[in-house]
Design a protein around this motif. Structure first.
Motif, PDB file in Angstrom:
ATOM      1  N   LYS A 211      52.937  58.118  96.903  1.00  0.00           N
ATOM      2  CA  LYS A 211      53.233  59.524  96.716  1.00  0.00           C
ATOM      3  C   LYS A 211      53.521  59.786  95.245  1.00  0.00           C
ATOM      4  O   LYS A 211      53.767  58.885  94.467  1.00  0.00           O
ATOM      5  CB  LYS A 211      54.437  59.911  97.574  1.00  0.00           C
ATOM      6  N   GLU A 212      53.558  61.082  94.932  1.00  0.00           N
ATOM      7  CA  GLU A 212      53.841  61.465  93.557  1.00  0.00           C
ATOM      8  C   GLU A 212      55.238  61.016  93.158  1.00  0.00           C
ATOM      9  O   GLU A 212      56.174  61.071  93.948  1.00  0.00           O
ATOM     10  CB  GLU A 212      53.744  62.987  93.431  1.00  0.00           C
ATOM     11  N   LEU A 213      55.381  60.567  91.913  1.00  0.00           N
ATOM     12  CA  LEU A 213      56.682  60.200  91.373  1.00  0.00           C
ATOM     13  C   LEU A 213      57.433  61.479  91.023  1.00  0.00           C
ATOM     14  O   LEU A 213      57.228  62.068  89.969  1.00  0.00           O
ATOM     15  CB  LEU A 213      56.511  59.317  90.125  1.00  0.00           C
ATOM     16  N   LYS A 214      58.311  61.885  91.928  1.00  0.00           N
ATOM     17  CA  LYS A 214      58.988  63.169  91.765  1.00  0.00           C
ATOM     18  C   LYS A 214      59.810  63.234  90.480  1.00  0.00           C
ATOM     19  O   LYS A 214      59.877  64.275  89.824  1.00  0.00           O
ATOM     20  CB  LYS A 214      59.885  63.440  92.968  1.00  0.00           C
ATOM     21  N   LEU A 215      60.472  62.148  90.142  1.00  0.00           N
ATOM     22  CA  LEU A 215      61.337  62.150  88.966  1.00  0.00           C
ATOM     23  C   LEU A 215      60.553  62.080  87.654  1.00  0.00           C
ATOM     24  O   LEU A 215      61.121  62.274  86.585  1.00  0.00           O
ATOM     25  CB  LEU A 215      62.331  60.987  89.040  1.00  0.00           C
ATOM     26  N   PHE A 216      59.272  61.780  87.754  1.00  0.00           N
ATOM     27  CA  PHE A 216      58.449  61.657  86.545  1.00  0.00           C
ATOM     28  C   PHE A 216      57.180  62.500  86.668  1.00  0.00           C
ATOM     29  O   PHE A 216      56.133  62.147  86.136  1.00  0.00           O
ATOM     30  CB  PHE A 216      58.072  60.189  86.300  1.00  0.00           C
ATOM     31  N   LYS A 217      57.291  63.629  87.386  1.00  0.00           N
ATOM     32  CA  LYS A 217      56.093  64.439  87.640  1.00  0.00           C
ATOM     33  C   LYS A 217      55.509  65.052  86.363  1.00  0.00           C
ATOM     34  O   LYS A 217      54.326  65.384  86.320  1.00  0.00           O
ATOM     35  CB  LYS A 217      56.408  65.532  88.657  1.00  0.00           C
ATOM     36  N   ASN A 218      56.342  65.177  85.335  1.00  0.00           N
ATOM     37  CA  ASN A 218      55.853  65.738  84.069  1.00  0.00           C
ATOM     38  C   ASN A 218      55.423  64.670  83.074  1.00  0.00           C
ATOM     39  O   ASN A 218      55.019  64.983  81.953  1.00  0.00           O
ATOM     40  CB  ASN A 218      56.941  66.617  83.428  1.00  0.00           C
ATOM     41  N   LEU A 219      55.529  63.418  83.509  1.00  0.00           N
ATOM     42  CA  LEU A 219      55.144  62.313  82.625  1.00  0.00           C
ATOM     43  C   LEU A 219      53.627  62.135  82.654  1.00  0.00           C
ATOM     44  O   LEU A 219      53.042  61.927  83.721  1.00  0.00           O
ATOM     45  CB  LEU A 219      55.824  61.015  83.068  1.00  0.00           C
ATOM     46  N   PRO A 220      52.954  62.192  81.528  1.00  0.00           N
ATOM     47  CA  PRO A 220      51.500  61.955  81.495  1.00  0.00           C
ATOM     48  C   PRO A 220      51.174  60.549  82.021  1.00  0.00           C
ATOM     49  O   PRO A 220      51.916  59.589  81.775  1.00  0.00           O
ATOM     50  CB  PRO A 220      51.148  62.094  80.009  1.00  0.00           C
ATOM     51  N   ASP A 221      50.089  60.440  82.736  1.00  0.00           N
ATOM     52  CA  ASP A 221      49.696  59.161  83.333  1.00  0.00           C
ATOM     53  C   ASP A 221      49.554  58.048  82.293  1.00  0.00           C
ATOM     54  O   ASP A 221      49.809  56.880  82.589  1.00  0.00           O
ATOM     55  CB  ASP A 221      48.375  59.316  84.086  1.00  0.00           C
ATOM     56  N   LYS A 222      49.168  58.424  81.092  1.00  0.00           N
ATOM     57  CA  LYS A 222      48.945  57.390  80.073  1.00  0.00           C
ATOM     58  C   LYS A 222      50.232  56.667  79.682  1.00  0.00           C
ATOM     59  O   LYS A 222      50.185  55.572  79.119  1.00  0.00           O
ATOM     60  CB  LYS A 222      48.288  58.008  78.840  1.00  0.00           C
ATOM     61  N   TYR A 223      51.382  57.277  79.984  1.00  0.00           N
ATOM     62  CA  TYR A 223      52.652  56.622  79.665  1.00  0.00           C
ATOM     63  C   TYR A 223      53.209  55.810  80.838  1.00  0.00           C
ATOM     64  O   TYR A 223      54.182  55.083  80.679  1.00  0.00           O
ATOM     65  CB  TYR A 223      53.686  57.657  79.219  1.00  0.00           C
ATOM     66  N   ASN A 224      52.600  55.994  82.014  1.00  0.00           N
ATOM     67  CA  ASN A 224      53.034  55.210  83.169  1.00  0.00           C
ATOM     68  C   ASN A 224      52.330  53.858  83.138  1.00  0.00           C
ATOM     69  O   ASN A 224      51.526  53.511  83.997  1.00  0.00           O
ATOM     70  CB  ASN A 224      52.720  55.951  84.471  1.00  0.00           C
ATOM     71  N   THR A 225      52.657  53.084  82.123  1.00  0.00           N
ATOM     72  CA  THR A 225      51.995  51.802  81.888  1.00  0.00           C
ATOM     73  C   THR A 225      52.557  50.718  82.812  1.00  0.00           C
ATOM     74  O   THR A 225      53.546  50.922  83.525  1.00  0.00           O
ATOM     75  CB  THR A 225      52.202  51.362  80.430  1.00  0.00           C
ATOM     76  N   ASP A 226      51.925  49.558  82.785  1.00  0.00           N
ATOM     77  CA  ASP A 226      52.422  48.430  83.578  1.00  0.00           C
ATOM     78  C   ASP A 226      53.862  48.091  83.199  1.00  0.00           C
ATOM     79  O   ASP A 226      54.687  47.789  84.065  1.00  0.00           O
ATOM     80  CB  ASP A 226      51.530  47.203  83.364  1.00  0.00           C
ATOM     81  N   TYR A 227      54.150  48.149  81.911  1.00  0.00           N
ATOM     82  CA  TYR A 227      55.509  47.832  81.464  1.00  0.00           C
ATOM     83  C   TYR A 227      56.530  48.840  81.992  1.00  0.00           C
ATOM     84  O   TYR A 227      57.660  48.479  82.336  1.00  0.00           O
ATOM     85  CB  TYR A 227      55.581  47.781  79.931  1.00  0.00           C
ATOM     86  N   PHE A 228      56.130  50.109  82.065  1.00  0.00           N
ATOM     87  CA  PHE A 228      57.053  51.116  82.582  1.00  0.00           C
ATOM     88  C   PHE A 228      57.301  50.890  84.072  1.00  0.00           C
ATOM     89  O   PHE A 228      58.414  51.100  84.578  1.00  0.00           O
ATOM     90  CB  PHE A 228      56.503  52.523  82.333  1.00  0.00           C
ATOM     91  N   LYS A 229      56.268  50.474  84.797  1.00  0.00           N
ATOM     92  CA  LYS A 229      56.434  50.154  86.220  1.00  0.00           C
ATOM     93  C   LYS A 229      57.369  48.961  86.392  1.00  0.00           C
ATOM     94  O   LYS A 229      58.269  48.964  87.242  1.00  0.00           O
ATOM     95  CB  LYS A 229      55.076  49.857  86.856  1.00  0.00           C
ATOM     96  N   PHE A 230      57.160  47.911  85.590  1.00  0.00           N
ATOM     97  CA  PHE A 230      58.043  46.742  85.645  1.00  0.00           C
ATOM     98  C   PHE A 230      59.477  47.116  85.272  1.00  0.00           C
ATOM     99  O   PHE A 230      60.439  46.610  85.861  1.00  0.00           O
ATOM    100  CB  PHE A 230      57.548  45.649  84.690  1.00  0.00           C
ATOM    101  N   LEU A 231      59.621  47.995  84.282  1.00  0.00           N
ATOM    102  CA  LEU A 231      60.952  48.416  83.848  1.00  0.00           C
ATOM    103  C   LEU A 231      61.707  49.088  84.986  1.00  0.00           C
ATOM    104  O   LEU A 231      62.875  48.770  85.255  1.00  0.00           O
ATOM    105  CB  LEU A 231      60.828  49.374  82.658  1.00  0.00           C
ATOM    106  N   ARG A 232      61.045  50.024  85.665  1.00  0.00           N
ATOM    107  CA  ARG A 232      61.702  50.727  86.763  1.00  0.00           C
ATOM    108  C   ARG A 232      62.019  49.789  87.923  1.00  0.00           C
ATOM    109  O   ARG A 232      63.079  49.874  88.549  1.00  0.00           O
ATOM    110  CB  ARG A 232      60.821  51.896  87.228  1.00  0.00           C
ATOM    111  N   LEU A 233      61.093  48.886  88.213  1.00  0.00           N
ATOM    112  CA  LEU A 233      61.303  47.919  89.295  1.00  0.00           C
ATOM    113  C   LEU A 233      62.470  46.998  88.969  1.00  0.00           C
ATOM    114  O   LEU A 233      63.351  46.747  89.813  1.00  0.00           O
ATOM    115  CB  LEU A 233      60.019  47.099  89.500  1.00  0.00           C
ATOM    116  N   ALA A 234      62.519  46.484  87.746  1.00  0.00           N
ATOM    117  CA  ALA A 234      63.602  45.606  87.323  1.00  0.00           C
ATOM    118  C   ALA A 234      64.941  46.346  87.319  1.00  0.00           C
ATOM    119  O   ALA A 234      65.979  45.777  87.683  1.00  0.00           O
ATOM    120  CB  ALA A 234      63.311  45.043  85.933  1.00  0.00           C
ATOM    121  N   PHE A 235      64.929  47.617  86.925  1.00  0.00           N
ATOM    122  CA  PHE A 235      66.165  48.403  86.871  1.00  0.00           C
ATOM    123  C   PHE A 235      66.754  48.581  88.267  1.00  0.00           C
ATOM    124  O   PHE A 235      67.966  48.463  88.460  1.00  0.00           O
ATOM    125  CB  PHE A 235      65.895  49.771  86.233  1.00  0.00           C
ATOM    126  N   VAL A 236      65.901  48.830  89.256  1.00  0.00           N
ATOM    127  CA  VAL A 236      66.378  48.969  90.633  1.00  0.00           C
ATOM    128  C   VAL A 236      66.958  47.639  91.127  1.00  0.00           C
ATOM    129  O   VAL A 236      68.012  47.606  91.777  1.00  0.00           O
ATOM    130  CB  VAL A 236      65.245  49.453  91.558  1.00  0.00           C
TER     131      VAL A 236
END
Length: 398
Positions: A201-226
């Motif tokens: 589903k859409e990332l509600k908290l990052f709906k205004n974030l351009p896809d180009k910034y949702n990099t692999d590192y950003f995904k790992f960052l959010r996963l690690a933070f949780v």
């Protein structure tokens, strides 16, 4: 032995296990072949630390466990599961049957700690087996540390053939009803049937974030933070209640997806799932370095006993609950058996059975719509959710 040679050898073992599983259509589990090859290696020429030498020390495996369990939480959607509520109850009933018979009978035969170590891997898979193996090792229970891995390796031998048998009986009954006009095309829930491949589903908290910034590192960052939040909360709660951070990882993964902080299958989207599974699989076989031939013979009796008692408990409880809910005994038992292997084996076995029963595409579609969604949901509930929770609780009993 050099690091790269060690890495080549251990990954080759995993590959050989996969090849055998594919050739035998999963009747011989890949983990069994890999475990046998690791044992042969440890008993002959492998250095005892070959897994660590290959680049997988315990600290790396722990990191992967945090990431994988949090990722598991992102798979859960209440909307997807509510239409399969009967399946969920039957799956939980099968798990209750395992716990009831193993604690009620197995404790007197094999001992309390043996049963505590046996239940989570028997209900689940890779992660729960690792949690119990490491817990037993830290408690100084070397034999039980190996036992947790061996029971995970061997349970498929009971699960695969039994599932195939009962699904074939269920499929024949469905085909008979369909051919006689008593059964129509079920309203298949596409979201449930595609549990493992649905789009996030859409990332509600990052709906205004351009896809180009949702990099692999950003995904790992959010996963690690949780995962980090789960660790912190577990540490803060320890004086009051001892909750495993891995259980909280699962819960926080569900919450993070629900609020739109993590997407579904975030680890796969970050292109990290394959390497994470490889690291954990190698770490799973690492305790076998402590397994002597004498130890294997010692745990053989409780191994067979626990699996047999667990399967009997599954059948009794799933049969009773299935009867109450109006679900056939064959389908109920098949759903409860998914605890012994989970995804993707539940998907593979179900499809193999359907293809063996009929070549007619329409009939295959009917069987798929009736049989596949419950099998996928059953495996998801037991292996992905309940086994991790049980492991987090039971490890405190050692």
């Amino acid at each position: 032995m050099s690091q790269m040679l060690a890495l080549v050898i251990v990954v080759l073992i995993l590959f050989i296990g996969d090849v055998v599983a594919v050739k035998t259509k999963a009747w011989i589990p890949s983990v069994f072949i890999s475990a046998v090859l690791f044992l042969i290696g440890y008993w002959t020429f492998f250095p005892k630390n070959i897994v660590e030498l290959a680049g997988v020390p315990p600290v790396v495996a722990t990191m992967m466990i945090y990431l994988l369990i949090t990722n598991m939480g992102t798979l859960l959607s209440l909307k997807e599961l509510k239409k399969q509520w009967k399946t969920i109850i039957i799956s939980l009933a099968g798990i209750a049957g395992i716990i009831a018979l193993l604690f009620g009978i197995g404790t007197f035969i094999f001992g309390f700690k043996t049963i505590v170590v046996a239940i989570p891997p028997l209900v689940g898979g890779l992660v729960s087996a690792l949690i119990m193996s490491e817990g037993a090792k830290e408690a100084g229970l070397t034999t039980l540390s190996v036992f947790a891995i061996v029971i995970y390796v061997m349970q498929g031998f009971a699960g695969y053939p039994l599932t195939s048998i009962v699904l074939k009986k269920e499929g024949r009954n469905l085909l008979q009803k369909y051919r006689s006009g008593q059964l129509g095309m079920a309203q298949a829930n596409e979201e449930v049937a595609a549990t493992a491949v649905a789009e996030p589903k859409e990332l509600k908290l990052f709906k205004n974030l351009p896809d180009k910034y949702n990099t692999d590192y950003f995904k790992f960052l959010r996963l690690a933070f949780v995962g980090f939040l789960a660790f912190i909360v577990s540490t803060l709660l320890k004086p009051v209640v001892d909750i495993s951070p891995f259980v909280l990882c699962l819960l926080f993964g569900v919450i993070a997806r629900s609020v739109g902080f993590l997407e579904r299958h975030v680890l796969q989207k970050a292109n990290g799932f394959g390497i994470a599974i490889m690291v954990l699989m190698l770490f799973v076989f690492d305790p076998l370095q402590r397994a002597t031939p004498g130890m294997i013979m010692e745990i053989l009796y409780p191994l067979i006993g626990c699996i047999v008692l667990g399967v009997i408990g599954m059948y009794i409880f799933s049969f009773i609950i299935g009867k109450v809910l109006g679900v056939s005994k064959h389908m109920s038992f098949a759903v409860s058996l998914t605890a012994l292997y989970g995804f993707p084996s539940d998907y593979i076995i179900t499809n193999e059975v359907i293809k063996s029963l009929t070549k007619d595409e329409k009939e295959q579609e009917v069987l798929t719509s009736h049989m596949l969604p419950p099998m996928l949901v059953g495996g998801f509930i037991s292996v992905t959710i309940v086994s991790v929770i049980l492991a987090g609780i039971f490890v405190g009993f050692l």
